[in-house]
Design an enzyme around this catalytic site. Structure first.
Site, PDB file in Angstrom:
ATOM      1  N   ARG B 131      25.111  38.926  47.342  1.00 25.86           N
ATOM      2  CA  ARG B 131      25.759  38.474  46.092  1.00 25.86           C
ATOM      3  C   ARG B 131      25.869  39.601  45.062  1.00 25.86           C
ATOM      4  NH1 ARG B 131      22.322  33.966  46.966  1.00 25.86           N
ATOM      5  NH2 ARG B 131      23.482  32.331  48.018  1.00 25.86           N
ATOM      6  N   LYS B 153      38.313  46.361  39.614  1.00 24.23           N
ATOM      7  CA  LYS B 153      39.106  45.557  40.554  1.00 24.23           C
ATOM      8  C   LYS B 153      38.990  46.134  41.950  1.00 24.23           C
ATOM      9  CE  LYS B 153      43.248  43.496  38.614  1.00 24.23           C
ATOM     10  NZ  LYS B 153      44.696  43.779  38.601  1.00 24.23           N
ATOM     11  N   GLU B 195      51.228  57.199  39.014  1.00 23.03           N
ATOM     12  CA  GLU B 195      50.381  56.388  38.128  1.00 23.03           C
ATOM     13  C   GLU B 195      50.092  57.130  36.822  1.00 23.03           C
ATOM     14  OE1 GLU B 195      49.441  53.246  38.481  1.00 23.03           O
ATOM     15  OE2 GLU B 195      49.614  52.818  40.617  1.00 23.03           O
ATOM     16  N   LYS B 237      43.462  53.869  30.989  1.00 22.42           N
ATOM     17  CA  LYS B 237      42.941  52.734  31.755  1.00 22.42           C
ATOM     18  C   LYS B 237      41.673  52.175  31.122  1.00 22.42           C
ATOM     19  CE  LYS B 237      42.342  50.445  35.930  1.00 22.42           C
ATOM     20  NZ  LYS B 237      42.741  50.314  37.320  1.00 22.42           N
ATOM     21  N   GLU B 247      42.241  40.667  33.187  1.00 23.92           N
ATOM     22  CA  GLU B 247      43.677  40.482  33.259  1.00 23.92           C
ATOM     23  C   GLU B 247      44.139  39.107  32.804  1.00 23.92           C
ATOM     24  OE1 GLU B 247      45.339  42.213  36.726  1.00 23.92           O
ATOM     25  OE2 GLU B 247      47.350  41.584  36.232  1.00 23.92           O
ATOM     26  N   ARG B 251      45.837  43.748  30.115  1.00 28.36           N
ATOM     27  CA  ARG B 251      45.654  44.515  31.347  1.00 28.36           C
ATOM     28  C   ARG B 251      46.882  44.451  32.244  1.00 28.36           C
ATOM     29  NH1 ARG B 251      40.072  45.082  34.805  1.00 28.36           N
ATOM     30  NH2 ARG B 251      40.908  46.289  36.525  1.00 28.36           N
ATOM     31  N   ASN B 255      50.235  47.039  35.423  1.00 32.93           N
ATOM     32  CA  ASN B 255      51.065  46.714  36.586  1.00 32.93           C
ATOM     33  C   ASN B 255      52.532  47.082  36.381  1.00 32.93           C
ATOM     34  OD1 ASN B 255      49.133  45.604  38.439  1.00 32.93           O
ATOM     35  ND2 ASN B 255      48.896  43.948  36.947  1.00 32.93           N
ATOM     36  N   HIS B 258      54.812  47.757  39.250  1.00 37.42           N
ATOM     37  CA  HIS B 258      54.145  47.251  40.450  1.00 37.42           C
ATOM     38  C   HIS B 258      54.780  45.974  40.996  1.00 37.42           C
ATOM     39  CE1 HIS B 258      51.280  50.299  39.355  1.00 37.42           C
ATOM     40  NE2 HIS B 258      50.507  50.023  40.393  1.00 37.42           N
ATOM     41  N   HIS B 262      55.065  46.615  44.659  1.00 38.30           N
ATOM     42  CA  HIS B 262      54.298  45.870  45.661  1.00 38.30           C
ATOM     43  C   HIS B 262      55.222  45.151  46.639  1.00 38.30           C
ATOM     44  CE1 HIS B 262      50.326  45.612  43.190  1.00 38.30           C
ATOM     45  NE2 HIS B 262      50.289  46.591  44.063  1.00 38.30           N
ATOM     46  N   HIS B 276      52.045  54.558  47.946  1.00 40.06           N
ATOM     47  CA  HIS B 276      51.958  53.628  46.821  1.00 40.06           C
ATOM     48  C   HIS B 276      52.657  54.225  45.603  1.00 40.06           C
ATOM     49  CE1 HIS B 276      50.395  50.516  44.212  1.00 40.06           C
ATOM     50  NE2 HIS B 276      49.823  51.412  43.437  1.00 40.06           N
TER      51      HIS B 276
END
Lengths: 378, 378
Positions: B131, B153, B195, B237, B247, B251, B255, B258, B262, B276
């Protein structure tokens, strides 16, 4: 041992029927009472606000609760195979894929309807799918109602150990419908009672007294008494979890009886004849002996504990044969071990446990040998 | 478009070399600078306080950093296969089993030494094993330094989509050794630059100006300029993440580019020829066109963006052929979709993006067709 008086079951149930968890940044209600299943679906539909819902249950719970909740909430429904083998990494992957298939998005709600296996697997998937979606727990067994559905600890098993992988995943609500307990197999009911007994011993002497005074009504599953017992047991867990969300401290007391109990389950290869409750009962017996040996647990407290295990037909020693070597090996792999040393939770009084006890190896060895029925520790 | 002045690279780097994340209950430092790898191992050994440590790297990073860190920290070392296919549920299970084999306990530290694949897989395992155990990120690619290692993330892929499973897992520290960038393959370096360019456009006009003024030094990988560029990009960032950990709001601007990016990656079947960064570059171009169409992005801002993509040899449209139908299908499955509708991040100025824009289907269709090189949308 002196026990405080406790109020009549119905008044108590009314007072405790809504318990509020406020722990680790999450806040949610635990609702306890008969017939709640009839209200869950509508509640979920309202809370989902148009987002898709998935109900996860198993072959046993689909008929008593799952289908009804799915119908009322307009949810898709998924049935798992019952049994501990379902709590695997492979099933976790399959459930996440099913969530994608069902088109679940971040605001979606997944409803876990079942015992610890369904709750743990579904909770773990809800924790990691899209980095977390919303979860509602509808425990259907006594064990799940008083223990696994509250507090957010979820997990799945790996070949290397039980619950080695998981998360702290707070549900949005827990609905414990005590009406479902009437249909529970005796074996599962008794298994849950071990955690109820534990809860009294570690934190609520009044609950221990209630279990002694009302033994026959509890075992006959009298609805009002059962509602009171479940609510009071939930209150113990809610209280502990509110004070310590992630088990840095006090939450450890919930593991009373679990050090030996978990090791017994592991060493027996999770034998089908050994329920979690039976293992915990044997574990409490061993912890009582350890506590007495090191002078932490007074003999009369051990006596109360052992009498209560006997009253409820629970084991007072390991009910299965395992090799002492295997058991001691499993003890060493306990995931709460700090730098390889096991810390014990011990009773100081009825209703009061303390944690973090380091115990000499020879005391552990003697208690384990006794717990295994006198087989010598090699 | 007017750009603010920016200080000399070295002074800037000194000011920014330690960035503090304070987000979602977690607090940690992002250290940026050449030669940090030499200090990481000792730092980890000290912080572990006797608990076991595991270094996870891949065939590429073991020699440049992983072995050194493992030696200095007294850690076990594990090498993964490089490549996106390693970011799978099966590898996640294998890594958790390896953690059990290595005897990791709750206080143990796992050190991720590599690019986004190593960081994401290791971060996800660190989030769920027992955990949650402790994590240190040592990004070795430009993309990982400025983006994936910061903010917590982490995720792995499922056949149904990229990063469909994961967690928010804050590391205890991030060490971005900019000295490692000298050895990075050109293709990976350019991918990271996309980026960097994005970060300037959405939140730091001074960074955009720096990238224009210092183009040759950046592409020649001048150590001081690179350190300043990485630190400044990390600062974007860190700032965003500090204001919005999970997010729910701002945040989302990270993206930018993206949404289409994506979808392009997914629709191309994650073609080996498409990095990417290339996908994000094409995505920024499409987002610029969308923004101009709906009147959010001024034409001169689109121009600055497209010139910068050209300056750094990045695509200004999709560099691979995919069917428009496949791309629009992938857009609809975007995991940030709310109730099935895609929300767009758009530029309002250089250095200022806004999020949550709903865009008419015909505008999206036109921009996608343009982004795919003029293929008609069927």
């Amino acid at each position: 041992v002196r026990w405080p008086r406790w109020p009549a079951p119905t008044a108590l149930a009314a007072a405790l029927a809504e318990l509020r968890v406020n722990s680790g940044g999450a806040a949610y209600e635990v609702r306890v009472g008969p017939g709640l299943v009839q209200a869950v679906g509508r509640w979920v539909r309202e809370r989902a606000g148009g987002a898709r819902v998935l109900v996860v249950c198993d072959h046993n719970t689909v008929m008593v609760a799952g289908q009804r909740i799915a119908d009322d909430s307009g949810a898709a429904i998924l049935e798992l195979e019952p049994g501990e083998r379902t709590k695997s990494f492979e099933e976790l992957r399959a459930l996440c894929l099913a969530m994608a298939d069902a088109g679940l998005e971040r605001r979606s709600i997944v409803v876990a309807v079942g015992g610890g296996v369904v709750g743990d697997l579904t909770g773990t998937a809800a924790a990691i799918y899209l980095r977390g979606i919303r979860l509602v727990q509808v425990p259907t067994t006594l064990l799940a109602m008083v223990d696994s559905s509250i507090g957010g600890k979820v997990g799945v098993n790996l070949p290397a150990g039980k619950n080695l992988v998981g998360a702290f995943k707070a549900p949005e609500a827990v609905f414990a419908d005590t009406g479902l307990l009437a249909g529970l197999p005796e074996r599962e009911f008794r298994s849950g009672l071990a955690e109820v007994i534990k809860s009294g011993l570690i934190a609520d002497a009044g609950l221990t007294a209630m279990l002694t005074d009302r033994r026959e009504e509890v075992l006959a599953r009298d609805a009002a008494v059962l509602e009171a017992v479940v609510a009071r047991t939930c209150a113990v867990k809610v209280g502990v979890v509110n004070r310590d969300a992630t088990e840095v401290g006090e939450r450890a007391i919930l593991n009373y009886g679990h050090t030996f109990g978990h090791a017994l389950e592991a060493a027996s290869g999770y034998a089908a004849g050994l329920t979690h409750g039976m293992a915990v009962a044997a574990g409490m017996a061993v912890a009582g002996r350890v506590g007495a040996s090191v002078g932490v647990t007074p003999p009369e407290v051990v006596e109360v504990q052992q009498r209560q295990l006997e009253d409820y037909g629970l084991p007072q020693r390991a009910p299965v044969a395992v090799a002492a070597m295997d058991l001691l090996g499993a003890l060493g792999r306990d995931k709460k071990a700090a730098a390889g040393r096991v810390r014990w939770v011990l009773l100081e009084a009825v209703g009061h446990a303390t944690w973090g006890h380091e115990v000499p190896d020879e005391v552990v060895g003697e208690a384990v040998a006794w717990g295994l029925g006198g087989n010598p520790v090699i």
